[in-house]
Design a protein around this motif. Structure first.
Motif, short mmCIF file in Angstrom:
data_model
loop_
_atom_site.label_atom_id
_atom_site.label_comp_id
_atom_site.label_asym_id
_atom_site.label_seq_id
_atom_site.Cartn_x
_atom_site.Cartn_y
_atom_site.Cartn_z
N SER A 275 33.21 -13.34 20.98
CA SER A 275 33.34 -11.89 20.88
C SER A 275 32.09 -11.37 20.20
O SER A 275 31.77 -11.78 19.07
N GLY A 276 31.35 -10.49 20.87
CA GLY A 276 30.14 -9.90 20.31
C GLY A 276 30.44 -8.62 19.57
O GLY A 276 31.59 -8.31 19.23
N GLY A 277 29.38 -7.85 19.31
CA GLY A 277 29.53 -6.63 18.55
C GLY A 277 30.22 -5.52 19.32
O GLY A 277 30.00 -5.34 20.52
N THR A 278 31.05 -4.76 18.62
CA THR A 278 31.69 -3.59 19.22
C THR A 278 30.62 -2.64 19.74
O THR A 278 29.67 -2.32 19.02
N PRO A 279 30.72 -2.18 20.99
CA PRO A 279 29.68 -1.31 21.52
C PRO A 279 29.43 -0.11 20.62
O PRO A 279 30.36 0.53 20.13
N GLY A 280 28.18 0.19 20.39
CA GLY A 280 27.81 1.31 19.53
C GLY A 280 26.49 1.04 18.83
O GLY A 280 26.07 -0.11 18.67
N PRO A 281 25.80 2.10 18.36
CA PRO A 281 24.48 1.93 17.76
C PRO A 281 24.48 1.18 16.43
O PRO A 281 23.46 0.62 16.04
N ASP A 282 25.61 1.17 15.74
CA ASP A 282 25.68 0.49 14.45
C ASP A 282 26.30 -0.90 14.55
O ASP A 282 25.93 -1.81 13.80
N THR A 283 27.23 -1.10 15.47
CA THR A 283 28.00 -2.34 15.50
C THR A 283 27.72 -3.23 16.70
O THR A 283 28.20 -4.37 16.74
N GLY A 284 26.97 -2.75 17.67
CA GLY A 284 26.69 -3.57 18.85
C GLY A 284 25.78 -4.75 18.51
O GLY A 284 25.08 -4.77 17.49
N SER A 285 25.80 -5.76 19.36
CA SER A 285 24.88 -6.90 19.22
C SER A 285 23.56 -6.56 19.89
O SER A 285 23.48 -5.70 20.77
N TRP A 286 22.51 -7.27 19.48
CA TRP A 286 21.21 -7.11 20.12
C TRP A 286 21.16 -7.93 21.41
O TRP A 286 21.77 -8.99 21.49
N ARG A 287 20.43 -7.44 22.40
CA ARG A 287 20.13 -8.23 23.58
C ARG A 287 18.71 -8.76 23.49
O ARG A 287 17.99 -8.45 22.55
N GLY A 288 18.32 -9.56 24.49
CA GLY A 288 16.98 -10.14 24.49
C GLY A 288 17.01 -11.54 23.92
O GLY A 288 18.07 -12.16 23.77
#
Length: 403
Positions: A275-288
């Protein structure tokens, strides 16, 4: 009256040992010292005598500025030998010009040190000479230091860059980069790139064009002693480190499918639900591409340290750090209901205790985590950990101060 014959008056020759020595010797001068040249054979005539070559040494004198090489020049002849003794009786090596008239040290002189220079010469007529001089350099008013990764004697993953972070600002980046040499066992193509570290300090990384080949042996030779970094001060020591690249391991995280896969040498070893980060600018996970910075084990994670208020305060096990901003892969048993189903963390990649323990035992520092998914909040920045791989190769090369 008788006549007296008057002839030329013959005067006795005066040739004392002192006069003979004065006529048969020549003085070989240097910047701060001299020694007598070799004498000619007793049968030589006056017109065949010649002075030995003149030697000039730079720098010279007392309290001279460091950061330049030693140069020895012969006028009226050639150099036969040059010896430069530096601090701790360590000799400076150097290169003699093709015409043998100039010798230049391979290294710059360092701050707060004394040097002695000895030079042998020969003229076209065969007269030999010897010169000795000395000089001292002013002490550094400000010293710059370096933290570097990876450590000496380590085995790292295929995405591990060489990274140097400087205590003080580096305003003369080109001068510093010229002193950094990377040697690999298979002639790996790579380049230095300058960044502002996540800590705000100047940083330079060397990364290959592509992931390292497994088994590559790498040596960093940072010959910084005697280099002026600009207003950040002088370097007063060198840095060396050697490491080996381990197996090709790549961790792939798919935030859309909520799963993590470990591949080794191109083959899938295991896939686990996450389970990754909850979508959103503060809680989302980084991609790349993120790179394993450290295996930190048990960590107390407090949301206040990453600007999320009092959202959590947990003791977390099998923690693998991926970014300086706080993204980890770790055990998250409290989130078990969402593994493989939904991204409901505060930015980390969580999994069961069993799966986290297994992953922790498999990965090493320098392994890449390739993360993709539409619910990510953005791409890992180059300075946020080792996000170097999120910059295209041509763009990365432009970050070199010597481009």
């Amino acid at each position: 009256m008788s006549r007296k014959r008057v002839g030329p008056i013959r005067r006795p020759r005066l040739r004392t040992a002192a006069v003979a020595a004065a006529l048969l010797s020549a003085v070989l001068t240097a910047c701060s010292g001299s020694a007598p040249a070799a004498t000619h054979a007793a049968g030589d005539t006056e017109q065949h005598k010649e002075r030995a070559a003149t030697v000039t040494v730079t720098p010279h004198g007392g309290r001279v500025t460091a950061g330049e090489p030693v140069r020895v020049t012969a006028k009226g002849g050639t150099l036969t030998a040059v010896t430069v003794a530096g601090p701790h009786d360590k000799a400076l090596t150097g290169t003699l010009s093709a015409d043998r008239r100039t010798w230049t040290s391979d290294r710059n002189v360092v701050p707060g040190a004394s040097y002695t220079v000895e030079a042998g010469t020969r003229t076209p007529g065969g007269t030999t000479g010897r010169s000795e001089s000395s000089f001292t350099t002013a002490a550094a008013r400000k010293v710059n230091k370096v933290d570097w990764r990876p450590g000496d004697g380590t085995t790292v993953g295929v995405a591990q860059p060489i990274s140097l972070v400087f205590d003080n600002p580096v305003t003369d980046k080109a001068a510093v980069e010229r002193q950094l040499k990377v040697t690999t066992s298979d002639d790996t193509e790579g380049s230095w790139g300058w960044l502002t570290d996540y800590s705000g300090r100047d940083r330079v990384d060397w990364r290959p064009r592509e992931y390292w080949r497994p088994g590559t042996e790498v040596t960093l030779d940072a010959r910084l002693d005697g280099t002026d970094s600009g207003r950040g001060g002088w370097f007063v020591r060198d840095y060396q480190a050697s490491f080996t690249v381990g197996a090709r391991q790549v961790v792939k995280v798919d935030l859309d499918r909520k799963q993590l896969t470990l591949q080794r040498d191109g083959r899938t070893v295991r896939t686990v639900p996450v389970s990754g980060g909850t979508p959103g600018p503060d809680t989302g996970s980084w991609r790349g591409t993120a790179v394993v910075l450290a295996k930190e084990g048990t960590v107390r994670m407090n949301s206040e340290t990453v600007g999320l208020g009092d959202a959590y305060d947990e003791t977390v096990h099998d923690s693998i750090r991926l970014t300086w901003s706080g993204m980890y892969a770790h055990a998250a048993p409290w989130n078990a209901a969402f593994f493989g189903r939904a991204n409901r963390s505060h930015g980390c990649v969580g999994m069961s205790d069993a799966d986290a323990g297994w992953l922790y035992s498999q990965v090493r520092v320098g392994d890449p985590f390739e993360i993709k998914g539409s619910e990510a909040k953005g791409t890992v920045a180059p300075n946020n950990g080792f996000g170097d791989w999120n910059v295209g190769w041509d763009q990365w090369r432009q970050k070199s101060a010597l481009r």
